[in-house]
Every structure is written in C-alpha cells, then in structure tokens.
Scaffold this motif. Sequence first.
Motif, PDB file in Angstrom:
ATOM      1  N   PRO A  77       0.534  -1.647   0.080  1.00 27.91           N
ATOM      2  CA  PRO A  77      -0.018   0.061  -0.085  1.00 27.91           C
ATOM      3  C   PRO A  77       1.082   1.773  -0.312  1.00 27.91           C
ATOM      4  O   PRO A  77       0.223   1.811  -0.821  1.00 27.91           O
ATOM      5  CB  PRO A  77      -1.142  -0.289   0.986  1.00 27.91           C
ATOM      6  CG  PRO A  77      -0.831  -1.528   1.851  1.00 27.91           C
ATOM      7  CD  PRO A  77       0.371  -2.240   0.994  1.00 27.91           C
ATOM      8  N   GLU A  78       1.919   1.248   0.730  1.00 25.28           N
ATOM      9  CA  GLU A  78       2.786   2.929   0.688  1.00 25.28           C
ATOM     10  C   GLU A  78       3.886   2.869  -0.218  1.00 25.28           C
ATOM     11  O   GLU A  78       4.039   3.761  -0.963  1.00 25.28           O
ATOM     12  CB  GLU A  78       3.887   2.226   1.843  1.00 25.28           C
ATOM     13  CG  GLU A  78       4.921   1.509   1.822  1.00 25.28           C
ATOM     14  CD  GLU A  78       4.510  -0.006   1.827  1.00 25.28           C
ATOM     15  OE1 GLU A  78       5.236  -1.193   2.016  1.00 25.28           O
ATOM     16  OE2 GLU A  78       3.113  -0.028   2.262  1.00 25.28           O
ATOM     17  N   ARG A 104      -0.574  -1.265  -9.793  1.00 25.90           N
ATOM     18  CA  ARG A 104      -1.726  -1.389  -8.794  1.00 25.90           C
ATOM     19  C   ARG A 104      -2.149  -2.930  -8.721  1.00 25.90           C
ATOM     20  O   ARG A 104      -3.239  -3.879  -8.027  1.00 25.90           O
ATOM     21  CB  ARG A 104      -2.774  -0.462  -9.028  1.00 25.90           C
ATOM     22  CG  ARG A 104      -3.922  -0.662  -7.767  1.00 25.90           C
ATOM     23  CD  ARG A 104      -4.869   0.690  -7.925  1.00 25.90           C
ATOM     24  NE  ARG A 104      -4.505   1.731  -8.201  1.00 25.90           N
ATOM     25  CZ  ARG A 104      -4.920   2.694  -8.899  1.00 25.90           C
ATOM     26  NH1 ARG A 104      -5.280   2.128  -9.945  1.00 25.90           N
ATOM     27  NH2 ARG A 104      -4.006   4.267  -8.921  1.00 25.90           N
TER      28      ARG A 104
END
Length: 236
Positions: A121-122, A209
Amino acid sequence: MSATPPPLGPVRPSPLVEQAADALRARIAGGHWPVGAKLPGETTLAKDLGVGRSTVREALRALAGAGLVRPRQGAGVFVVATEPVEDWPARLRRAAVRDVYEVRTAVEVHAARLAARRRGPEDLAAIEAALAGRRAAARADDTAFVDADIAFHAAVVAAARNPVLADLFAEFTPVLRRGLVDLLALTGLREHEPDTGDEAHEALLRAIRDGDAEGAARVLERELADPFEGLGAGAE
C-alpha cells in the motif's frame, strides 16, 4: 628489457603518501614494473623514496584501490594493471546519454515487473503521489518536469523492493536527467503536449496496482522506446 631508470629519489614532505603513490604509479605506467612483476619490499621502497614503511604501506594500499597492484598473502605485492581502473561514477559521467538510456530501460522494465508483484500500500501511495507531482509539473519548465518524471520512475523502482536496482537507478539518474532535459529542448515535445506521456504513466500505475507484471513491463517498453533515434549528435 627497458633501460635502467634513474633512482626514485626521496619525495618531499606533505602529503607524503600521495607523492609516494604518484612515484610508484609513474614507475608502473612507465613499464619498469610490468604486469605480473613483484614490487620490491616495503623496506627497499621506503629507502628509495626516503619515507617510512607506514607511508609506503599506505601508498601501496592506494595503488591497490586503483586496481594497479594486488598483495598476495606471503608472496608480496604484484602489478596487475598499468592504468588505474575507472570507477563507476566516473564512467557514467562520460557515457553517452543513449547508452545510459538503454541501461535505464533494462533496469526499469524489470523493476516494473517486480513492483507489480511486490508492491504494498505504501508503494502504491508513493507512485500515485509521484504521478500527481508529474501532472502538476506539466505547468512548469522542462527541468522541473523532468525532475518530476524521474521521481515517478524512482518510485516505481523503489516498489520493486530491490536495493541494488534502486542504487543502480540512482547512480545513472544525473546523466539521464541532463539527457532528458536536452531532449525536450531539441524536440519541443512539450510545446503541444505539456504532460507528455501521462497516459502511459497512468497505465503503468494501473498495471502495478493490479499486479499485472507483464502488463507493467509492456507499458514501460513502449514508453521507453529509444527517443534519440534520428537525433544524431543529440544522443551523444
């Protein structure tokens, strides 16, 4: 066999190590000690140079660091090259931009694959922020836009979670930056498309993603297709 050279002669004080290393380097470059030759012992060299053995030891260490000599345990110090080995940053500084760009492509395409597999996520947040920064820089000059573009690509490389790839990208970034700024000036590409490449960068973010490793690689391969083709000297 070369003619017998004149004695080395004592060196003057300060800085002794540098002067001793220079004297020994000149003797190696001049062929007095060819590749494979064993250097005289520290005591002999210290006497010839008029310095202490510790100074000779440091000078030999400097020559070893330059790739000219190599110590062999219990055998002595031997000449392994007559010219110093050029370090990686120096080699990059004089490299043609096209050569650096080709390496950049190889590094980034593989990094994109890894980023799609490993991103957290980061990492996605960092890439998204970098894309926003690139879009904001579309209103700025070419230098600021290139800096923002490189920041985006650096975020992708960082998401690969491979510190060696990240370090390699960082090493050639200064040369790449100059080349890209010059490229934009030569082509005027941003005159009609200030945010040139935005769609590809969005597609790259989407592939990473989605975890689409091969899709991410394909996007970068298309985006990084040789931009210097047909520019001649501008690519040097």
